[in-house]
Every structure is written in C-alpha cells, then in structure tokens.
Design a protein around this motif. Sequence first.
Motif, PDB file in Angstrom:
ATOM      1  N   SER A  98       9.664   8.737  10.632  1.00  0.00           N
ATOM      2  CA  SER A  98       9.665   8.501   9.194  1.00  0.00           C
ATOM      3  C   SER A  98      11.037   8.796   8.601  1.00  0.00           C
ATOM      4  O   SER A  98      11.634   9.840   8.862  1.00  0.00           O
ATOM      5  CB  SER A  98       8.610   9.379   8.523  1.00  0.00           C
ATOM      6  OG  SER A  98       8.648   9.223   7.124  1.00  0.00           O
ATOM      7  N   ALA A 129       7.535   1.209   3.712  1.00  0.00           N
ATOM      8  CA  ALA A 129       6.150   1.342   4.143  1.00  0.00           C
ATOM      9  C   ALA A 129       5.200   1.254   2.952  1.00  0.00           C
ATOM     10  O   ALA A 129       5.545   1.648   1.830  1.00  0.00           O
ATOM     11  CB  ALA A 129       5.956   2.667   4.871  1.00  0.00           C
ATOM     12  N   ASN A 130       4.006   0.726   3.214  1.00  0.00           N
ATOM     13  CA  ASN A 130       2.975   0.646   2.195  1.00  0.00           C
ATOM     14  C   ASN A 130       1.635   0.904   2.873  1.00  0.00           C
ATOM     15  O   ASN A 130       1.386   0.401   3.971  1.00  0.00           O
ATOM     16  CB  ASN A 130       2.983  -0.729   1.526  1.00  0.00           C
ATOM     17  CG  ASN A 130       2.153  -0.775   0.265  1.00  0.00           C
ATOM     18  OD1 ASN A 130       0.946  -0.545   0.275  1.00  0.00           O
ATOM     19  ND2 ASN A 130       2.817  -1.084  -0.842  1.00  0.00           N
ATOM     20  N   ALA A 131       0.779   1.693   2.220  1.00  0.00           N
ATOM     21  CA  ALA A 131      -0.524   2.011   2.805  1.00  0.00           C
ATOM     22  C   ALA A 131      -1.373   0.754   2.994  1.00  0.00           C
ATOM     23  O   ALA A 131      -2.225   0.702   3.889  1.00  0.00           O
ATOM     24  CB  ALA A 131      -1.256   3.013   1.914  1.00  0.00           C
ATOM     25  N   ASP A 132      -1.121  -0.251   2.175  1.00  0.00           N
ATOM     26  CA  ASP A 132      -1.833  -1.517   2.318  1.00  0.00           C
ATOM     27  C   ASP A 132      -1.091  -2.384   3.333  1.00  0.00           C
ATOM     28  O   ASP A 132       0.033  -2.811   3.077  1.00  0.00           O
ATOM     29  CB  ASP A 132      -1.894  -2.232   0.960  1.00  0.00           C
ATOM     30  CG  ASP A 132      -2.711  -3.526   1.012  1.00  0.00           C
ATOM     31  OD1 ASP A 132      -3.030  -3.987   2.121  1.00  0.00           O
ATOM     32  OD2 ASP A 132      -3.009  -4.059  -0.075  1.00  0.00           O
ATOM     33  N   PRO A 133      -1.696  -2.667   4.499  1.00  0.00           N
ATOM     34  CA  PRO A 133      -0.992  -3.466   5.516  1.00  0.00           C
ATOM     35  C   PRO A 133      -0.530  -4.821   5.017  1.00  0.00           C
ATOM     36  O   PRO A 133       0.481  -5.347   5.481  1.00  0.00           O
ATOM     37  CB  PRO A 133      -2.038  -3.616   6.628  1.00  0.00           C
ATOM     38  CG  PRO A 133      -2.986  -2.489   6.424  1.00  0.00           C
ATOM     39  CD  PRO A 133      -3.031  -2.248   4.942  1.00  0.00           C
ATOM     40  N   ASP A 136       2.808  -4.095   3.406  1.00  0.00           N
ATOM     41  CA  ASP A 136       3.760  -3.260   4.145  1.00  0.00           C
ATOM     42  C   ASP A 136       5.027  -4.033   4.499  1.00  0.00           C
ATOM     43  O   ASP A 136       4.976  -5.204   4.877  1.00  0.00           O
ATOM     44  CB  ASP A 136       3.108  -2.748   5.433  1.00  0.00           C
ATOM     45  CG  ASP A 136       4.017  -1.799   6.185  1.00  0.00           C
ATOM     46  OD1 ASP A 136       4.147  -0.637   5.771  1.00  0.00           O
ATOM     47  OD2 ASP A 136       4.638  -2.254   7.171  1.00  0.00           O
ATOM     48  N   ASP A 138       7.709  -2.259   6.365  1.00  0.00           N
ATOM     49  CA  ASP A 138       8.454  -1.362   7.255  1.00  0.00           C
ATOM     50  C   ASP A 138       8.778  -2.135   8.528  1.00  0.00           C
ATOM     51  O   ASP A 138       7.946  -2.289   9.416  1.00  0.00           O
ATOM     52  CB  ASP A 138       7.612  -0.131   7.578  1.00  0.00           C
ATOM     53  CG  ASP A 138       8.399   0.920   8.342  1.00  0.00           C
ATOM     54  OD1 ASP A 138       9.484   0.597   8.873  1.00  0.00           O
ATOM     55  OD2 ASP A 138       7.937   2.081   8.400  1.00  0.00           O
ATOM     56  N   LYS A 143       2.860  -3.261  13.152  1.00  0.00           N
ATOM     57  CA  LYS A 143       1.606  -3.031  12.432  1.00  0.00           C
ATOM     58  C   LYS A 143       0.902  -4.363  12.216  1.00  0.00           C
ATOM     59  O   LYS A 143       1.548  -5.379  11.972  1.00  0.00           O
ATOM     60  CB  LYS A 143       1.893  -2.366  11.080  1.00  0.00           C
ATOM     61  CG  LYS A 143       0.665  -2.084  10.242  1.00  0.00           C
ATOM     62  CD  LYS A 143       1.030  -1.473   8.888  1.00  0.00           C
ATOM     63  CE  LYS A 143       1.520  -0.038   9.058  1.00  0.00           C
ATOM     64  NZ  LYS A 143       1.676   0.635   7.737  1.00  0.00           N
ATOM     65  N   ARG A 145      -0.594  -6.904  10.135  1.00  0.00           N
ATOM     66  CA  ARG A 145      -0.474  -7.217   8.709  1.00  0.00           C
ATOM     67  C   ARG A 145      -1.125  -8.551   8.339  1.00  0.00           C
ATOM     68  O   ARG A 145      -1.086  -8.942   7.172  1.00  0.00           O
ATOM     69  CB  ARG A 145       1.007  -7.251   8.311  1.00  0.00           C
ATOM     70  CG  ARG A 145       1.755  -5.949   8.578  1.00  0.00           C
ATOM     71  CD  ARG A 145       3.218  -6.057   8.172  1.00  0.00           C
ATOM     72  NE  ARG A 145       3.946  -4.812   8.402  1.00  0.00           N
ATOM     73  CZ  ARG A 145       4.639  -4.554   9.509  1.00  0.00           C
ATOM     74  NH1 ARG A 145       4.695  -5.463  10.491  1.00  0.00           N
ATOM     75  NH2 ARG A 145       5.258  -3.399   9.651  1.00  0.00           N
TER      76      ARG A 145
END
Length: 261
Positions: A98, A129-133, A136, A138, A143, A145
């Motif tokens: 991170s 980064a975003n908690a919602d894929p 996101d 990042d 991930k 998405r």
Amino acid sequence: MTRGFLLRTRIRMRRLQSGFSAIELAVALVVVGLLSWASFSAYETVSAQQQLERGRAQAQQLQSILRAFSLRYGRLPCPDVGAVANGYESLTAGECSSGSQLGWFPYVSLGLEIPTLQHRARYAVFRAANADPLLDADLAISKERTGDSVNEANYLDVTDLIAALVNAAALPLSTGRAYLTGDEGSAGVIDCVSNAVMPVAYWVVVPLQDKDNDGSRLDTPHTSASLCAASPSAPLRFASDDVVVAESPAQLAGWLRASLP
C-alpha cells in the motif's frame, strides 16, 4: 663600405627572418590549439549523442517490458521502493505494498539484470484504489473489475486492467499520483508545481549525467521523491538530459486492446 653595408643587410634579413619565424610559430600554435579544441568539442558532442541514444534505447526497452508484463499479468509492476535498489517489486503478501507508487524500476522481477546504481531508472505507477471494484483504478494490483467469476476465462486477466485504466482516465488530475509536467512547447513550461499537465499510467526516467550539478544523476524536474516527470516530448536542455517514457491510461488501454487475441 659596400662590404660593411652588405654585412649589415644580411644581419637585418636574418633578424627579419627570425621575427617572421616567431610570428609563424605563434600562428601555427593558435591554429593547432583551435583544431585541438574543435576535435575535443566534436568528441564530446559525439560521446554525448551516443550516450543519449543508449539512454533512449534503454527507456524503450523498459517500456516494451512494462507493456508485455501488463498484458500477461493484468497489472503494472510494483516499484522497488528500497533506499538502495535490489531490483525486486516491493510486495506484501504477494501484492504491491500500500502506498508504493514511486521507486526504482524492478529489473529483477521483470527478468532483467540490474544495472549499476548510477544507471538505474526511476519508475512511478498510477494507483487509485477504490473499495468498489467497478471504480477501482489501482494499476499495480490484479483485481477482478469486470464481474467475471473464478471459473470464467476472463477472470483476473488483462480486461480487468483495461477497466482500471478506463477508471483512471476518468479521475481528475492529482499531484498525489504519477503525472507529467510540460515540455517547454505546446504543453507549457517544465514546472511540476505550476504546470501539472496530465496523469499517466506510468512513467520511467532514465538518468544519464548530472547536468544540473546537484550531486544526483536525476536532473530537474526529477527527484527521488517526486511523482512528476517531464513530458517525453521535452527537448534536451542545458541542465537536463534525462530520458523519459510514459503512457496515459487511455494510451495504454488502447495498446492493450489492440494486443488482445
């Protein structure tokens, strides 16, 4: 009397000849000096040009490897954030740590031999980064998405990186993420504070010589702590010969789409 006159004439001629020889010698020395200076300047110019071409070739090679890595793994590599580069991505539990968005190019992790310290490139990657894929962006994290399930063929592949790049392109410019400043031309002045121009998916800076004499091979505006890089279109300047390659999120997404089978 005639004999004495002739003798004196010969002496004067010898003195004149001696004087002309001295002048000619001085002129010859000046000419030799100018030729030597010109030869040395030409050598320096050719040497600098050769070094620049090597730097450009290295930067283009690193860009090609970044693209190939992203196509294969569905993410961009994590920087090597060590104070002294070891060539490896800075990972925690197999993922980019991170906050790791700026550091050395991770040569070893990408299958390259790590160069000597003075020739190592700096590297920055866009991370948001975003908690919602679905939102996101990042780019250093693999991930899902696009909503694919574990057993589907497109699960955690390059299409997910393309989605992250689209998300990154939609975000406003932030100097807290990798970005470019101007080029002293159409993109404006090279000034990371007053002229932040555009976000990038990544940039790579290959330093050559310490042109600005600050003790670092990274030249203005590049520093070891800055997420800013000059535009790749910036011309060489008196105080900087760093070579930069970069791609915007849209550019990399376009290249990846074109490379899909």
